[in-house]
Design a protein around this motif. Sequence first.
Motif, mmCIF file in Angstrom:
data_model
loop_
_atom_site.group_PDB
_atom_site.id
_atom_site.type_symbol
_atom_site.label_atom_id
_atom_site.label_comp_id
_atom_site.label_asym_id
_atom_site.label_seq_id
_atom_site.Cartn_x
_atom_site.Cartn_y
_atom_site.Cartn_z
ATOM 1 N N PHE A 105 0.987 -1.150 0.137
ATOM 2 C CA PHE A 105 -0.004 -0.190 0.027
ATOM 3 C C PHE A 105 0.815 1.322 0.042
ATOM 4 O O PHE A 105 2.352 1.216 -0.191
ATOM 5 N N GLY A 106 0.342 2.475 0.322
ATOM 6 C CA GLY A 106 1.233 3.563 0.017
ATOM 7 C C GLY A 106 1.602 4.124 1.416
ATOM 8 O O GLY A 106 1.755 3.686 2.317
ATOM 9 N N CYS A 107 2.004 5.540 1.308
ATOM 10 C CA CYS A 107 2.548 6.240 2.223
ATOM 11 C C CYS A 107 1.954 6.277 3.761
ATOM 12 O O CYS A 107 2.479 6.618 4.845
ATOM 13 N N ILE A 108 0.457 6.219 3.590
ATOM 14 C CA ILE A 108 -0.267 6.186 4.901
ATOM 15 C C ILE A 108 -1.001 4.863 4.919
ATOM 16 O O ILE A 108 -1.538 4.521 3.911
ATOM 17 N N GLY A 109 -1.132 4.712 6.125
ATOM 18 C CA GLY A 109 -2.336 3.454 6.135
ATOM 19 C C GLY A 109 -2.725 3.114 7.767
ATOM 20 O O GLY A 109 -2.252 3.312 8.527
ATOM 21 N N ASN A 110 -4.240 2.849 7.887
ATOM 22 C CA ASN A 110 -4.935 2.584 9.111
ATOM 23 C C ASN A 110 -5.444 1.180 8.943
ATOM 24 O O ASN A 110 -6.260 0.810 8.276
ATOM 25 N N LEU A 111 -4.595 0.127 9.451
ATOM 26 C CA LEU A 111 -4.983 -1.245 9.404
ATOM 27 C C LEU A 111 -5.405 -1.936 10.732
ATOM 28 O O LEU A 111 -4.946 -1.780 11.714
ATOM 29 N N LEU A 112 -6.225 -3.125 10.263
ATOM 30 C CA LEU A 112 -6.779 -3.821 11.243
ATOM 31 C C LEU A 112 -6.271 -5.305 11.073
ATOM 32 O O LEU A 112 -6.668 -5.740 10.102
ATOM 33 N N TYR A 113 -5.419 -5.948 12.055
ATOM 34 C CA TYR A 113 -5.170 -7.502 12.035
ATOM 35 C C TYR A 113 -5.896 -8.169 12.956
ATOM 36 O O TYR A 113 -5.774 -7.768 14.094
ATOM 37 N N THR A 114 -6.750 -8.942 12.381
ATOM 38 C CA THR A 114 -7.668 -9.851 13.163
ATOM 39 C C THR A 114 -7.372 -11.495 12.967
ATOM 40 O O THR A 114 -6.771 -11.596 11.715
ATOM 41 N N ASP A 115 -7.983 -12.506 13.653
ATOM 42 C CA ASP A 115 -8.072 -13.713 13.106
ATOM 43 C C ASP A 115 -8.927 -14.039 11.818
ATOM 44 O O ASP A 115 -8.702 -15.015 11.287
ATOM 45 N N GLY A 116 -9.792 -13.301 11.566
ATOM 46 C CA GLY A 116 -10.697 -13.416 10.696
ATOM 47 C C GLY A 116 -11.640 -14.524 10.838
ATOM 48 O O GLY A 116 -12.466 -14.865 9.914
ATOM 49 N N ALA A 117 -11.994 -15.125 12.289
ATOM 50 C CA ALA A 117 -12.804 -16.048 12.377
ATOM 51 C C ALA A 117 -14.044 -15.439 12.853
ATOM 52 O O ALA A 117 -14.242 -14.199 13.067
ATOM 53 N N LYS A 118 -15.205 -16.210 12.884
ATOM 54 C CA LYS A 118 -16.352 -15.639 13.313
ATOM 55 C C LYS A 118 -16.435 -15.243 14.868
ATOM 56 O O LYS A 118 -15.511 -15.691 15.709
ATOM 57 N N GLY A 119 -16.871 -14.517 15.201
ATOM 58 C CA GLY A 119 -16.790 -13.844 16.812
ATOM 59 C C GLY A 119 -17.855 -12.520 17.019
ATOM 60 O O GLY A 119 -18.603 -12.057 15.824
ATOM 61 N N ASP A 120 -18.010 -12.073 18.186
ATOM 62 C CA ASP A 120 -18.954 -11.075 18.467
ATOM 63 C C ASP A 120 -18.300 -9.837 17.760
ATOM 64 O O ASP A 120 -17.247 -9.444 18.031
ATOM 65 N N VAL A 121 -19.105 -8.884 17.528
ATOM 66 C CA VAL A 121 -18.737 -7.489 17.170
ATOM 67 C C VAL A 121 -19.977 -6.686 17.610
ATOM 68 O O VAL A 121 -20.805 -6.963 17.935
ATOM 69 N N ILE A 122 -19.567 -5.457 17.372
ATOM 70 C CA ILE A 122 -20.535 -4.385 17.885
ATOM 71 C C ILE A 122 -21.456 -3.933 16.532
ATOM 72 O O ILE A 122 -20.598 -3.415 15.533
ATOM 73 N N LYS A 123 -22.527 -4.533 16.499
ATOM 74 C CA LYS A 123 -23.299 -4.416 15.232
ATOM 75 C C LYS A 123 -24.368 -2.970 15.348
ATOM 76 O O LYS A 123 -24.903 -2.800 16.146
ATOM 77 N N VAL A 124 -23.854 -2.029 14.335
ATOM 78 C CA VAL A 124 -24.560 -0.845 14.201
ATOM 79 C C VAL A 124 -25.507 -0.787 13.205
ATOM 80 O O VAL A 124 -25.064 -1.004 12.005
ATOM 81 N N HIS A 125 -26.683 -0.135 13.206
ATOM 82 C CA HIS A 125 -27.614 0.036 12.081
ATOM 83 C C HIS A 125 -28.179 1.307 12.402
ATOM 84 O O HIS A 125 -28.753 1.755 13.660
ATOM 85 N N ALA A 126 -28.345 2.158 11.277
ATOM 86 C CA ALA A 126 -28.962 3.804 11.670
ATOM 87 C C ALA A 126 -29.573 3.942 10.035
ATOM 88 O O ALA A 126 -28.952 3.593 9.092
ATOM 89 N N LYS A 127 -30.528 4.684 10.196
ATOM 90 C CA LYS A 127 -31.432 4.832 8.858
ATOM 91 C C LYS A 127 -32.186 6.172 9.028
ATOM 92 O O LYS A 127 -32.847 6.339 10.209
ATOM 93 N N VAL A 128 -32.334 6.901 8.029
ATOM 94 C CA VAL A 128 -33.047 8.036 7.786
ATOM 95 C C VAL A 128 -32.107 9.292 8.925
ATOM 96 O O VAL A 128 -32.800 9.268 10.024
ATOM 97 N N ARG A 129 -31.503 10.016 8.316
ATOM 98 C CA ARG A 129 -30.753 11.001 9.161
ATOM 99 C C ARG A 129 -31.728 12.279 9.418
ATOM 100 O O ARG A 129 -32.439 12.840 8.644
ATOM 101 N N THR A 130 -32.093 12.419 10.972
ATOM 102 C CA THR A 130 -32.956 13.379 11.199
ATOM 103 C C THR A 130 -32.198 14.779 11.657
ATOM 104 O O THR A 130 -32.967 15.780 12.032
ATOM 105 N N ASP A 131 -30.757 14.578 11.719
ATOM 106 C CA ASP A 131 -30.056 15.773 12.288
ATOM 107 C C ASP A 131 -29.883 16.463 10.954
ATOM 108 O O ASP A 131 -29.278 16.374 10.298
ATOM 109 N N ALA A 132 -30.607 18.011 10.965
ATOM 110 C CA ALA A 132 -30.476 18.543 9.590
ATOM 111 C C ALA A 132 -29.234 19.267 9.534
ATOM 112 O O ALA A 132 -28.454 19.549 10.510
#
Length: 354
Positions: A173-200
């Motif tokens: 990759f290039g001169c900057i990078g923000n990377l996440l290294y994990t095992d890649g296996a199934k596991g718990d995550v923080i699941k986020v869902h948002a729909k229809v922004r009301t903050d004008a």
Amino acid sequence: KATVSVLNCFRTPSPTMSIPCENVHSRVMDNPSMDDIAAVVQDALRKRYAEAACEVGSCPDLREFGFVAEGLGGAAEYVEVGGVFQSMFNPAKQQDVPTIPNVGAAIGAKDAFVIGQGAGSYVEVGCNSEWVGNAILKDGKMGENGSRVGYITDMAQLPQKVSVKVGGATGEFGCIGNLLYTDGAKGDVIKVHAKVRTDARREGGDPHEQEFVRYIREALGGFDAQVCLAGVLLVVEGKTVTHVMPPYFPPAGAKPGKSWPDMKGWAECFFESDKALIGTTTILNHQGADLPNGLKWRLDHTHFWTKGDEECGHYHYDIDPERIEYAAYLVPAATMHKVEVGGMPQTWPLKACC
């Protein structure tokens, strides 16, 4: 705790890539529970979207979205390589080319699922570009690589001349990078869902202030401890503003958030996308304990590609509040590593870019 690595995170340098990795500054995180993180994020998003939910649960199979592993399980190691100040805006560093295996070696990761966002390899595409990491590291060597690079081939013919390259054997990759290294296996995550922004949108204000990732970052600000969330971000529906770096680097003397001496079409590289976006993201609540040599953590960064690889670049914000819908699958970093490449310290505030 800071550690020093003597490993070179960069490929064998050419005459134009002569700056090696210097130090790796590492810290073990003291995270709030994932349930506590989910609660504060949900509370913040429900004030800004008609529908919002955030919970801890099993990660969906990420291969359904085009990733090369099924989940984000295992110890999450976050790595920031270089920086906008030290690298992208430093002519001496702009053509540095790290690799996924060598960065993994610097943090002791031989086997991992690696996702992230950064600049694309100057060697592979010959110009400044946008990179989305999506690869397998196996026994210290590159495995399957579904990473993308978005780049502009002709500034006179935009947006038609934005190209997307998939894969690559070296994991560069290039001169900057923000990377996440994990095992890649199934596991718990923080699941986020948002729909229809009301903050004008505030007239005359910065549209990034009403941006999904920024809302999450602000919610995490309620924790005293430094928290880093990283993972997958999907724009399920709605119109967004995106950006692809122009094919040249910032000239000497330029500073992020300020006018460049020669902009050469920077503004022309912003686009409106009405496609579903498949992205990777990193979100930090604050800087935490000081780093040496004027170094700073980048507080958020999100890149994407689209199905069919028609688009690839940097996600900025949405402009379709009545249709916008987001989903994200995030994990808190157990350890954070800042790879120092030398160069100038950060002495001015960072605006959204790159």
